[in-house]
Design an enzyme around this catalytic site. Structure first.
Site, PDB file in Angstrom:
ATOM      1  N   ALA A 246      50.132  -8.283 -89.712  1.00 17.03           N
ATOM      2  CA  ALA A 246      51.537  -8.361 -89.417  1.00 17.03           C
ATOM      3  C   ALA A 246      52.575  -7.033 -89.887  1.00 17.03           C
ATOM      4  O   ALA A 246      53.303  -6.405 -89.308  1.00 17.03           O
ATOM      5  CB  ALA A 246      52.269  -9.666 -89.888  1.00 17.03           C
ATOM      6  N   GLU A 247      52.215  -6.795 -91.257  1.00 17.30           N
ATOM      7  CA  GLU A 247      52.911  -5.723 -91.751  1.00 17.30           C
ATOM      8  C   GLU A 247      52.726  -4.561 -91.193  1.00 17.30           C
ATOM      9  O   GLU A 247      53.604  -3.741 -90.963  1.00 17.30           O
ATOM     10  CB  GLU A 247      52.403  -5.756 -93.253  1.00 17.30           C
ATOM     11  N   ARG A 248      51.137  -4.216 -90.848  1.00 16.06           N
ATOM     12  CA  ARG A 248      51.086  -2.944 -90.015  1.00 16.06           C
ATOM     13  C   ARG A 248      51.677  -2.883 -88.751  1.00 16.06           C
ATOM     14  O   ARG A 248      52.329  -1.906 -88.392  1.00 16.06           O
ATOM     15  CB  ARG A 248      49.459  -2.727 -89.955  1.00 16.06           C
TER      16      ARG A 248
END
Ligand SMILES: Cc1cc2nc3c(=O)[nH]c(=O)nc-3n(C[C@H](O)[C@H](O)[C@H](O)COP(=O)(O)OP(=O)(O)OC[C@H]3O[C@@H](n4cnc5c(N)ncnc54)[C@H](O)[C@@H]3O)c2cc1C
Length: 389
Positions: A246-248
């Protein structure tokens, strides 16, 4: 109505609503904060009040219950408007660790308050000064003593720690020499920053080349109640990996927003700036780098949307999320260079904002993961090449 048509309409509405909100925070707002290295509190408040910070929180906990696709649209639009979501984006993905691995009591205690904007979960403490990208060797220890963990160690580059109520900490609960695999023995623990500051926790700001509110954090026998452990003790590295896709994808969407902003601004300037009796944009030497940057931003945005769709439909998407981050960060950096070049001397003048965005978008070659580490991931896990480190 077909669900894809409904989604397209929802996405168009979402994009224009975020763009509308961002119009209240024009270039001068970000430029002034940048000069003072000050936190964009009014912007974060407006975003929180509008509910955007709770996009990924399920409806049962008072959030919007939307997906990474919608969160990516919001972050892209903020960056496309000339702003910067780094002041608050982390809440979107840190919250995921609590949602996926927290106990029912923890979720009930924290998520509705985060959704209402009463509680900020903006800080994630992983990086350490002596171990860098080699996360499993991190040295901060949380030793259990009765109903408390006693934390000792140091973190670096912990962004937003001064503007958050809670911080998710990754620390060793079992020493490295006592675990079978080095990915074991790490745990995720919620630290209440309000209670901890001055009681074993010190936060020191680090001034960086862009306005990022990042800090170093010192733990000197900080006591944290054991009920703040998120998930199972020793499984923290697995939880970290779970949250990385999700962060990426979300960071990649910010790069796409930056890339589009650079191309828009450079094209506008190239049409207006007259040198040798004609617009500089009439020269192929000026046009081609912008056309190439545009093509690369558009290509990267397809990978970001693809990775987000896979994430939202619960498919494994490690490769796609990493490629999205790699391609988007490269595309925004290429667009940044082309925009500076197009602006000539004015590319360096603060009042044009190009130099500010140039500094801001440079970060994504290094954080939250450096380009080399993504390439190493693809080489090893997708191409089956031997691990290089
Ligand atoms: C502004 C900013 C905000 C940040 N915010 C946070 C935050 O909120 N929370 C947090 O935990 N961290 C945060 N970070 C830390 C960030 O995640 C790290 O800086 C990043 O992961 C790189 O780690 P490092 O700086 O230790 O570099 P190192 O690991 O020391 O690497 C230095 C260079 O060597 C290269 N390298 C290292 N090992 C290899 C290898 N095996 N093969 C090839 N190349 C290699 C890297 O690619 C890099 O270019 C932030 C950093 C910055 C600058």
């Amino acid at each position: 109505m077909e669900s894809s048509t409904r989604n397209t309409e929802l996405h168009t509405e979402l994009k224009s609503a975020v763009a509308e909100l961002c119009r209240s925070f024009p270039d001068a707002y970000w430029r002034d904060l940048d000069a003072q290295r000050a936190y964009p509190s009014e912007f974060v408040d407006a975003l929180t009040k509008a509910g955007y910070m709770a996009t990924l929180i399920p409806e049962e906990f008072g959030g919007a219950g939307l997906g990474v696709t919608e969160a990516a649209i919001i972050l892209e639009e903020i960056h496309r408007s000339g702003g910067n979501a780094a002041a608050c984006h982390a809440q979107m993905y840190i919250m995921g660790t609590l949602l996926r691995h927290g106990s029912p009591e923890q979720k009930k205690q924290y998520l509705p308050r985060i959704a209402r904007g009463e509680l900020r979960l903006q800080a994630f403490a992983v990086s350490e000064p002596t171990t860098g990208s080699d996360t499993t060797r991190l040295k901060t220890m949380a030793v259990r003593k009765g109903d408390r963990y006693v934390v000792k160690g140091q973190k670096i580059w912990i962004s937003r720690a001064e503007h958050s109520d809670l911080m998710l900490l990754l620390a060793r609960t079992t020493p490295l020499e006592e675990v079978k695999k080095r990915t074991e023995g790490l745990s995720t623990i919620l630290v209440d920053l309000r209670k901890s500051l001055g009681h074993g926790l010190t936060v020191r700001p680090i001034r960086t080349m862009m306005n990022h509110a990042t800090t170093e954090v010192f733990f000197d026998d900080l006591e944290v109640p054991v009920e703040n452990l998120v998930g199972e003790e020793g499984q923290g590295f697995r939880y970290l990996l779970d949250g990385l896709n999700a962060e990426r994808i979300l960071i990649a969407s910010e790069c796409i927003g930056d890339g589009r902003w650079f191309v828009d601004r450079a094209c506008r300037y190239a049409k207006e700036r007259i040198v040798f009796g004609r617009p500089i944009g009439q020269n192929q030497g000026v046009q081609f780098p912008l056309a190439r940057a545009y093509a690369n931003v558009e290509a990267a945005s397809l990978m970001v949307a693809h990775a987000a769709r896979m994430f939202d439909s619960h498919q494994p998407c490690g490769a796609q999320a990493n490629m999205a981050k790699l391609l988007a960060a490269d595309a925004s950096w290429e667009a940044a260079n082309a925009a500076v070049q197009t602006h000539g001397g004015f590319g360096f003048a603060e009042e044009y904002d190009v130099e500010r965005k140039f500094r801001e978008t440079r970060l994504y070659q290094v954080a939250p993961i450096s380009t080399n580490l993504i390439l190493a991931y693809l080489a090893e896990h997708v191409l089956g090449l031997p691990r290089s480190y």
